[in-house]
Design a protein around this motif. Sequence first.
Motif, PDB file in Angstrom:
ATOM      1  N   THR A 182      55.435  38.152  42.045  1.00  0.00           N
ATOM      2  CA  THR A 182      53.981  37.996  41.503  1.00  0.00           C
ATOM      3  C   THR A 182      53.288  36.792  41.880  1.00  0.00           C
ATOM      4  OG1 THR A 182      54.540  39.374  39.409  1.00  0.00           O
ATOM      5  CG2 THR A 182      52.604  37.936  39.265  1.00  0.00           C
ATOM      6  N   ARG A 247      49.092  45.330  43.816  1.00  0.00           N
ATOM      7  CA  ARG A 247      47.853  45.477  42.788  1.00  0.00           C
ATOM      8  C   ARG A 247      47.430  44.245  42.582  1.00  0.00           C
ATOM      9  NH1 ARG A 247      47.832  51.397  41.433  1.00  0.00           N
ATOM     10  NH2 ARG A 247      49.539  52.178  42.547  1.00  0.00           N
ATOM     11  N   ARG A 249      45.756  42.614  39.457  1.00  0.00           N
ATOM     12  CA  ARG A 249      45.647  42.930  37.957  1.00  0.00           C
ATOM     13  C   ARG A 249      44.764  41.703  37.306  1.00  0.00           C
ATOM     14  NH1 ARG A 249      48.649  45.458  33.979  1.00  0.00           N
ATOM     15  NH2 ARG A 249      48.657  44.469  31.850  1.00  0.00           N
ATOM     16  N   ALA A 300      43.596  45.836  30.976  1.00  0.00           N
ATOM     17  CA  ALA A 300      43.423  45.192  32.294  1.00  0.00           C
ATOM     18  C   ALA A 300      43.208  46.167  33.418  1.00  0.00           C
ATOM     19  CB  ALA A 300      44.982  44.696  32.808  1.00  0.00           C
ATOM     20  N   ASN A 302      43.566  47.260  37.186  1.00  0.00           N
ATOM     21  CA  ASN A 302      44.539  47.220  38.297  1.00  0.00           C
ATOM     22  C   ASN A 302      43.938  47.860  39.633  1.00  0.00           C
ATOM     23  OD1 ASN A 302      47.227  46.210  37.090  1.00  0.00           O
ATOM     24  ND2 ASN A 302      46.580  47.654  35.630  1.00  0.00           N
ATOM     25  N   ASP A 304      44.400  48.548  43.352  1.00  0.00           N
ATOM     26  CA  ASP A 304      45.336  48.965  44.477  1.00  0.00           C
ATOM     27  C   ASP A 304      45.124  48.531  45.745  1.00  0.00           C
ATOM     28  OD1 ASP A 304      47.236  50.163  46.098  1.00  0.00           O
ATOM     29  OD2 ASP A 304      47.241  52.090  45.262  1.00  0.00           O
TER      30      ASP A 304
END
Length: 465
Positions: A182, A247, A249, A300, A302, A304
Amino acid sequence: MTSCEIQENFKYEPSGVDGVLDVTAWSFIQANDDFDQLERAITRTGLQNLYQDEERTFIVPNNTAFEAYLQSSGYSSIEDIPLPILRNMLRYHIVKERVIFTDPTIVRDQPLPYETENGQTLFLSRNNNYVGLINQGTARQWEIRTSNLEPTNGVIHAVDFIVYFSAPAIDDSEDPTLVRDTIYPLADSFVAGDSPGELYANTNYGANPLLRPKYSSPALNSAYDRFAYLMFNLDDFEKPGIVVDMRLRLAVSFTTGDGYPLNLYQAANNNWSESTITFNNAPGRVGNRISYLTTSKVDAFNFDITNFYKNESPSGRVSFMLESGAAPAGNKTDDLASKEHATLPPPMIIATLVTNQNVLVVETNEPISVSNGGSVVINTDLLELSGADAADIIYTVEVAPEKGWLIRGADIIGQGGEFMQTDLRSLSLLYIHDGESNGEDTMLLSARDRTGAEIEDIEVKINIQ
């Protein structure tokens, strides 16, 4: 002292609707203009007897439902829908039991499964306000517009949508060959255009705890428009492996969730800073839309961005621009957490990486039998691969069947289309025969998983009886 009177037989009835009818479901449909399209569909398929003989529960789509379905599916009229598909659609809207929401066994927010005339399951439940729900808790659920109409042969529930089978979520174990990494933004902000009597175009919102994209018609006209910008350094990813999913987010502080799109683009350059960016100096967007989602009430959003990452191979600093699409009723605002938000998670890009490659194996590939003009559910008793989690196995239709259609939900899966192992496990996949051809039909599939494992030339045979 006062007391509360307990209403033992509460019945949900919309205002002005008498729930008890003195006619069959078929007579009710014929007598109401709101169901003209449904009447045409029933007449064309010859299913009138299903609506006037045995006791059933009838989910009756109104004209609005059919018009939306025709438009989304590319049909001009009821007559353009292939007859076997139309027949299967109507059969799914008929439950083989009497289901009325005054039944005390129907408990709030606890969907119960019922068999339909096409052999698939339809889940019925109600919410706290006694509003009926279809397929609650699955990937796609619908709210019933009018509940508990009682013809002489069952119960009618009217809907604004064509409904279809939607399976409960399948809880698959985590694949040990996958890891996640992340990263967080270097900078984020939103910009706002001027509006009559109010000047915002030179205002900087870099310290704001929210990112607030908003659409005005037409877009990009600098009146009321707001766009969000985020800059990441993709070199901040540290874990080794091959990216199989990525993703963006964004935590949601507020959204109306009215089903309008949020569109993600790459910004034209990285020549902006969080403390100085404004509507007047912000970079434009470049290229086609990277990703989008349809707003709903979630914690949230998200996006792609896997294909963008794989196709463009970006590195170093990359900036994104978030633009709201047209809302169905007026201007809508989404309040998303920026990296300055005190309580919500900051924006982040989550990459899923593979460290080892699986090996896919065809465990089951049995011939499928279907009656002429009929349909059959394709499940894991007929087709199944092993070697990876079901949620990671993706089939591609290399050659589509010629004598029928492969159906998931309301969609036809043609050549180049995809479905997943979870669709087979959840009974979401149908083959519908065209009713005109005899002999054998076939389809040719390939499959892959997220680790890059592949298997080709999976020939599925379909015996038409």
